[in-house]
Design an enzyme around this catalytic site. Structure first.
Site: not given
Length: 401
Positions: A193, A231, A381
């Site tokens: 991240d 990611d 979220d």
């Protein structure tokens, strides 16, 4: 992105939006994943015999360090909705797959065996826990039939050498016993991240290589889908050239190790989504990471909202630019893309979203191996509820959207 997914924090989103691109928000996924994985850790403590997981409700990933652990072991025999034996109920207009035209039907596989078959719904998750505890809630029937009854991914966000093989084995053994295909998300790459909300992972690539070797040891010998490190490729711009090259080499090793341990495993690499990098640029990064030679294809749209049709076209462009064996395919996260992406910049539990197509390995689309729910619908979220926690109001909104 995660059996525990949520959205990236504002700062990173702002940077990407400034660059003119919408992005994946896998930070949420990792936090969401913590719930399912936490229970698996308890099962592993008892020898991997319990294929259940009880999520622990945690607060925002900004203030709660990863990983999370359960406060108590899960029950051995969870009650509640049984895993569906046939096609799950449709979550509405946004979830109904369009009929395939003859031109779009899948071409015959000439590469590794596709992980076709009914997908596995792990018997414990935050939504299932909520359903069991709220039988009289008027929202329960819709949430149960349109979200809880469907299979979703199980995330493994903790670097936990010595435990991970048992945690993975608990899921794959349960899926094999049910004759189903599990979807697993290893999420422990170093510098995860880019130091953002879901930072963490293994301390270095040597430790990561060892961890993925243990992960592979739990894969069993049945069909399994692996979503390799959301990611890790699309969001690698924070790394220096040398560090990025080393990461890519480690991803390639991980995929080869998993496929050597279980030749029926299909391993997919991170391709971002249709609103992020151009297809040719993403393909070049994937090629550098060994996706064309070490894995089985790509995944897109994890924890995001882009429409399935846009993702299908994007995935095909990436695959075409990537090259490699003709058997390479793509899987798409359709968990909440039924109404498409929200306004530019809206990422945190945006209103007006809806469930997307229900999870399946029978897409009827050439080179599209599966539609999956990688991000678990209804897990926040961070705006409708604490990041990574199941929020019934949000889940109900998605189910009725």
């Amino acid at each position: 992105m995660s059996g525990v997914p949520d959205r990236r924090r504002e700062e990173r989103n702002g940077r990407r939006l400034a660059a003119g691109r919408g992005v994946m928000t896998t930070a949420a996924s990792a936090v969401v994943a913590l719930g399912a994985v936490a229970g698996l850790m308890s099962a592993a403590d008892r020898g991997g015999e319990d294929d259940t997981a009880r999520p622990e409700v945690r607060s925002s990933p900004v203030t709660v360090p990863l990983p999370a652990r359960p406060s108590h072991p899960p029950p051995a025999e969870p009650s509640g909705p049984a895993e569906p034996s046939g096609p799950p109920p449709s979550p509405g207009r946004s979830a109904a797959p369009a009929p395939a035209s003859p031109a779009s039907r899948p071409a015959p596989r000439t590469g590794p065996e596709a992980a076709a078959g009914p997908l596995h719904r792990h018997p414990r998750s935050q939504v299932l826990d909520w359903v069991r505890k709220h039988r009289d809630d008027p929202r329960r029937p819709l949430i149960e039939s349109r979200i809880a009854a469907h299979p979703a991914a199980v995330w493994f966000p903790e670097h936990d050498p010595g435990r991970i093989a048992g945690e993975v084995r608990a899921v794959t053994a349960g899926a094999a016993a049910a004759g189903r295909v599990p979807v697993l998300v290893p999420y422990a790459i170093p510098d995860r991240d880019c130091g953002g909300a879901s930072q963490g992972g293994a301390p270095d690539l040597a430790a990561y290589d060892a961890w993925t070797g243990e992960f592979a040891a739990g894969l069993g010998d049945g069909p399994v889908i692996v979503i390799l490190e959301p990611d890790s490729i699309a969001l690698s711009g924070c790394l220096s050239d040398g560090v990025r090259a080393a990461r890519y080499a480690s991803l390639a090793r991980a995929a080869r190790t998993m496929k050597a341990a279980n030749p029926r495993a299909r391993v997919y690499f991170d391709a971002g989504h249709s609103g992020w990098h151009p297809a040719a640029r993403q393909a070049a990064e994937l090629r550098a990471a060994g996706a064309a030679t070490s894995g089985d294809g790509i995944f897109t749209n994890v924890s995001n909202f882009h429409r399935t049709g846009d993702e299908v076209r994007y995935a095909r462009r990436v695959l075409e630019a990537l090259g490699g064996p003709p058997g390479l395919g793509a899987v798409i996260d359709t968990s909440r893309n039924g109404n498409g992406a929200p306004e530019q910049g809206a990422w945190c539990d945006p209103p007006g979203r809806a469930l997307g197509r229900t999870p399946t390995t029978g897409t009827g689309e050439a080179r599209i191996d599966a539609y999956l729910w990688v991000k678990l619908p209804g897990e926040s979220d961070g705006c409708r509820g604490a990041a990574g926690t199941f929020t019934p109001d949000y889940a109900y909104e998605l189910a009725t959207g």
